[in-house]
Design a protein around this motif. Structure first.
Motif, PDB file in Angstrom:
ATOM      1  N   ARG A  62    -135.641 -52.627  26.514  1.00  0.00           N
ATOM      2  CA  ARG A  62    -134.885 -52.303  27.556  1.00  0.00           C
ATOM      3  C   ARG A  62    -135.088 -53.081  28.548  1.00  0.00           C
ATOM      4  O   ARG A  62    -134.105 -53.328  29.392  1.00  0.00           O
ATOM      5  N   VAL A  63    -136.311 -53.509  28.970  1.00  0.00           N
ATOM      6  CA  VAL A  63    -136.526 -54.548  30.208  1.00  0.00           C
ATOM      7  C   VAL A  63    -135.800 -55.800  29.957  1.00  0.00           C
ATOM      8  O   VAL A  63    -135.227 -56.251  30.895  1.00  0.00           O
ATOM      9  N   ALA A  64    -135.845 -56.259  28.747  1.00  0.00           N
ATOM     10  CA  ALA A  64    -135.103 -57.464  28.179  1.00  0.00           C
ATOM     11  C   ALA A  64    -133.697 -57.459  28.424  1.00  0.00           C
ATOM     12  O   ALA A  64    -133.017 -58.273  29.167  1.00  0.00           O
ATOM     13  N   GLU A  65    -133.058 -56.396  28.096  1.00  0.00           N
ATOM     14  CA  GLU A  65    -131.790 -56.136  27.948  1.00  0.00           C
ATOM     15  C   GLU A  65    -131.178 -56.100  29.563  1.00  0.00           C
ATOM     16  O   GLU A  65    -130.418 -56.764  29.964  1.00  0.00           O
ATOM     17  N   THR A  66    -131.829 -55.234  30.538  1.00  0.00           N
ATOM     18  CA  THR A  66    -131.674 -55.162  31.758  1.00  0.00           C
ATOM     19  C   THR A  66    -131.810 -56.768  32.530  1.00  0.00           C
ATOM     20  O   THR A  66    -131.202 -56.979  33.664  1.00  0.00           O
ATOM     21  N   ALA A  67    -133.233 -57.195  32.029  1.00  0.00           N
ATOM     22  CA  ALA A  67    -133.071 -58.461  32.831  1.00  0.00           C
ATOM     23  C   ALA A  67    -132.013 -59.518  32.565  1.00  0.00           C
ATOM     24  O   ALA A  67    -131.544 -60.340  33.230  1.00  0.00           O
ATOM     25  N   ASP A  68    -131.347 -59.432  31.077  1.00  0.00           N
ATOM     26  CA  ASP A  68    -130.006 -60.249  30.785  1.00  0.00           C
ATOM     27  C   ASP A  68    -129.212 -60.019  31.808  1.00  0.00           C
ATOM     28  O   ASP A  68    -128.508 -60.725  32.121  1.00  0.00           O
ATOM     29  N   ARG A  69    -128.752 -58.650  31.895  1.00  0.00           N
ATOM     30  CA  ARG A  69    -127.435 -58.283  32.746  1.00  0.00           C
ATOM     31  C   ARG A  69    -127.936 -58.481  34.182  1.00  0.00           C
ATOM     32  O   ARG A  69    -127.026 -58.993  34.751  1.00  0.00           O
ATOM     33  N   LEU A  70    -129.026 -58.301  34.657  1.00  0.00           N
ATOM     34  CA  LEU A  70    -129.303 -58.703  36.089  1.00  0.00           C
ATOM     35  C   LEU A  70    -129.019 -60.187  36.388  1.00  0.00           C
ATOM     36  O   LEU A  70    -128.458 -60.525  37.200  1.00  0.00           O
ATOM     37  N   THR A 106    -131.030 -51.739  39.951  1.00  0.00           N
ATOM     38  CA  THR A 106    -131.610 -50.539  39.674  1.00  0.00           C
ATOM     39  C   THR A 106    -132.115 -50.255  38.479  1.00  0.00           C
ATOM     40  O   THR A 106    -133.204 -49.692  38.256  1.00  0.00           O
ATOM     41  N   ASP A 107    -131.253 -50.637  37.492  1.00  0.00           N
ATOM     42  CA  ASP A 107    -131.375 -50.400  36.100  1.00  0.00           C
ATOM     43  C   ASP A 107    -132.680 -51.302  35.622  1.00  0.00           C
ATOM     44  O   ASP A 107    -133.346 -50.645  34.913  1.00  0.00           O
ATOM     45  N   HIS A 108    -132.853 -52.570  35.992  1.00  0.00           N
ATOM     46  CA  HIS A 108    -134.062 -53.099  35.709  1.00  0.00           C
ATOM     47  C   HIS A 108    -135.286 -52.724  36.273  1.00  0.00           C
ATOM     48  O   HIS A 108    -136.238 -52.714  35.689  1.00  0.00           O
ATOM     49  N   ALA A 109    -135.301 -52.376  37.686  1.00  0.00           N
ATOM     50  CA  ALA A 109    -136.377 -51.779  38.069  1.00  0.00           C
ATOM     51  C   ALA A 109    -136.926 -50.246  37.324  1.00  0.00           C
ATOM     52  O   ALA A 109    -138.033 -50.155  37.287  1.00  0.00           O
ATOM     53  N   ALA A 110    -135.833 -49.566  37.117  1.00  0.00           N
ATOM     54  CA  ALA A 110    -136.355 -48.459  36.322  1.00  0.00           C
ATOM     55  C   ALA A 110    -136.857 -48.671  35.052  1.00  0.00           C
ATOM     56  O   ALA A 110    -137.727 -48.133  34.361  1.00  0.00           O
ATOM     57  N   ALA A 111    -136.189 -49.490  34.181  1.00  0.00           N
ATOM     58  CA  ALA A 111    -136.975 -49.988  32.733  1.00  0.00           C
ATOM     59  C   ALA A 111    -138.227 -50.478  32.974  1.00  0.00           C
ATOM     60  O   ALA A 111    -139.106 -50.423  32.148  1.00  0.00           O
ATOM     61  N   LYS A 112    -138.468 -51.248  33.992  1.00  0.00           N
ATOM     62  CA  LYS A 112    -139.849 -52.007  34.350  1.00  0.00           C
ATOM     63  C   LYS A 112    -140.708 -50.636  34.390  1.00  0.00           C
ATOM     64  O   LYS A 112    -142.147 -50.756  34.235  1.00  0.00           O
ATOM     65  N   GLU A 113    -140.472 -49.835  35.410  1.00  0.00           N
ATOM     66  CA  GLU A 113    -141.360 -48.631  35.603  1.00  0.00           C
ATOM     67  C   GLU A 113    -141.435 -47.766  34.255  1.00  0.00           C
ATOM     68  O   GLU A 113    -142.631 -47.529  34.041  1.00  0.00           O
ATOM     69  N   ARG A 114    -140.556 -47.568  33.478  1.00  0.00           N
ATOM     70  CA  ARG A 114    -140.783 -47.126  32.224  1.00  0.00           C
ATOM     71  C   ARG A 114    -141.691 -47.766  31.105  1.00  0.00           C
ATOM     72  O   ARG A 114    -142.607 -47.356  30.600  1.00  0.00           O
ATOM     73  N   LEU A 115    -141.533 -49.197  31.515  1.00  0.00           N
ATOM     74  CA  LEU A 115    -142.535 -49.815  30.572  1.00  0.00           C
ATOM     75  C   LEU A 115    -143.841 -49.863  31.007  1.00  0.00           C
ATOM     76  O   LEU A 115    -145.068 -49.704  30.503  1.00  0.00           O
ATOM     77  N   ASP A 116    -144.139 -49.844  32.412  1.00  0.00           N
ATOM     78  CA  ASP A 116    -145.424 -49.666  32.979  1.00  0.00           C
ATOM     79  C   ASP A 116    -146.160 -48.258  32.545  1.00  0.00           C
ATOM     80  O   ASP A 116    -147.314 -48.094  32.266  1.00  0.00           O
ATOM     81  N   ALA A 117    -145.129 -47.293  32.608  1.00  0.00           N
ATOM     82  CA  ALA A 117    -145.745 -45.866  32.190  1.00  0.00           C
ATOM     83  C   ALA A 117    -145.920 -46.076  30.793  1.00  0.00           C
ATOM     84  O   ALA A 117    -146.996 -45.290  30.650  1.00  0.00           O
ATOM     85  N   ALA A 118    -145.325 -46.624  29.658  1.00  0.00           N
ATOM     86  CA  ALA A 118    -145.654 -46.511  28.232  1.00  0.00           C
ATOM     87  C   ALA A 118    -146.728 -47.450  28.233  1.00  0.00           C
ATOM     88  O   ALA A 118    -147.642 -47.007  27.463  1.00  0.00           O
ATOM     89  N   ARG A 119    -147.093 -48.297  29.085  1.00  0.00           N
ATOM     90  CA  ARG A 119    -148.510 -49.307  28.885  1.00  0.00           C
ATOM     91  C   ARG A 119    -149.573 -48.184  29.131  1.00  0.00           C
ATOM     92  O   ARG A 119    -150.434 -48.529  28.700  1.00  0.00           O
TER      93      ARG A 119
END
Length: 226
Positions: A62-70, A106-119
């Motif tokens: 999801r982080v990669a997808e939102t980064a591409d879109r951003l 916003t989507d990219h920031a949220a995706a990074k937060e979810r990845l941080d939480a998953a880590r």
């Protein structure tokens, strides 16, 4: 395993985990190891700990997808800004592109937060796994200590039973073959279910029952082997 699990069928070729079977005989007579409470606590703690480590693959995708879109939205805004400055009539499109860029950020920031939480969850899960490994080692040591203690509690009686077994010849539990050892355990332990015998240490099933103190099912005629 219960004592019955160890000695339910006593016949040539029987295999016997002697220490575990001795411990089972002791437990059948009501013996309790001094570390029994510690074992129970360790088991309860193990059951309360999850062994799984959550995957982060979906969050990374999801982080990669939102980064591409951003990146695409930024390029689009830059292109439209250049056209707008050049006098093209793209003001409405530019405003929409700005809104889309804001949404992508916003989507990219949220995706990074979810990845941080998953880590973080993965780190916590690894810590839990390490605790499980330590507890499993501790539990294994406790269980071995309990088996050794319980085995020694009935070993003298097992030695006496082997020495008293007709047609045996051995004088100690450790010195007896698997069949005599299993018979000795059946004699010194407490059993509530019939045993199945296919051995030649007793003249009759009645003799076997009298010596063992438990009902017997004989698979073949019993004769003395001296």
């Amino acid at each position: 395993m219960s004592l019955y699990d160890h000695v339910a069928v006593i016949a040539p070729g029987v295999t016997l985990d002697r220490r575990a079977a001795l411990a089972a005989a002791a437990r059948s007579n009501g013996h309790k190891a001094s570390v029994a409470d510690d074992i129970e606590r360790a088991r309860e703690q193990l059951q309360s700990l999850s062994a799984s480590v959550p995957t982060r693959a979906a969050a990374r995708r999801r982080v990669a997808e939102t980064a591409d879109r951003l990146e695409a939205e930024r390029e689009r805004v830059a292109t439209l800004r250049g056209r707008l400055e050049a006098g093209d009539d793209v003001a409405d499109t530019y405003r929409q592109a700005i809104a889309d860029l804001s949404e992508a950020e916003t989507d990219h920031a949220a995706a990074k937060e979810r990845l941080d939480a998953a880590r973080e969850r993965a780190r916590e899960a690894r810590d839990v796994r390490q605790r499980r490994l330590r507890l499993e080692d501790e539990l294994g040591n406790l269980e071995r200590a309990a088996r050794a203690e319980l085995a020694e509690a009935v070993r003298p009686a097992a030695d006496d039973a082997v020495a008293a077994l007709p047609g045996c010849g051995a004088t100690t539990f450790d010195g007896a073959g698997p069949v005599p050892a299993a018979l000795a355990l059946a004699r010194v332990g407490s059993l509530e279910r019939p045993l199945t015998l296919a051995c030649r240490h007793f003249a009759t099933s009645g003799d076997a029952e009298a010596w063992l103190g438990v009902p017997v099912v004989s698979l073949r005629p019993m004769v003395y082997r001296w």
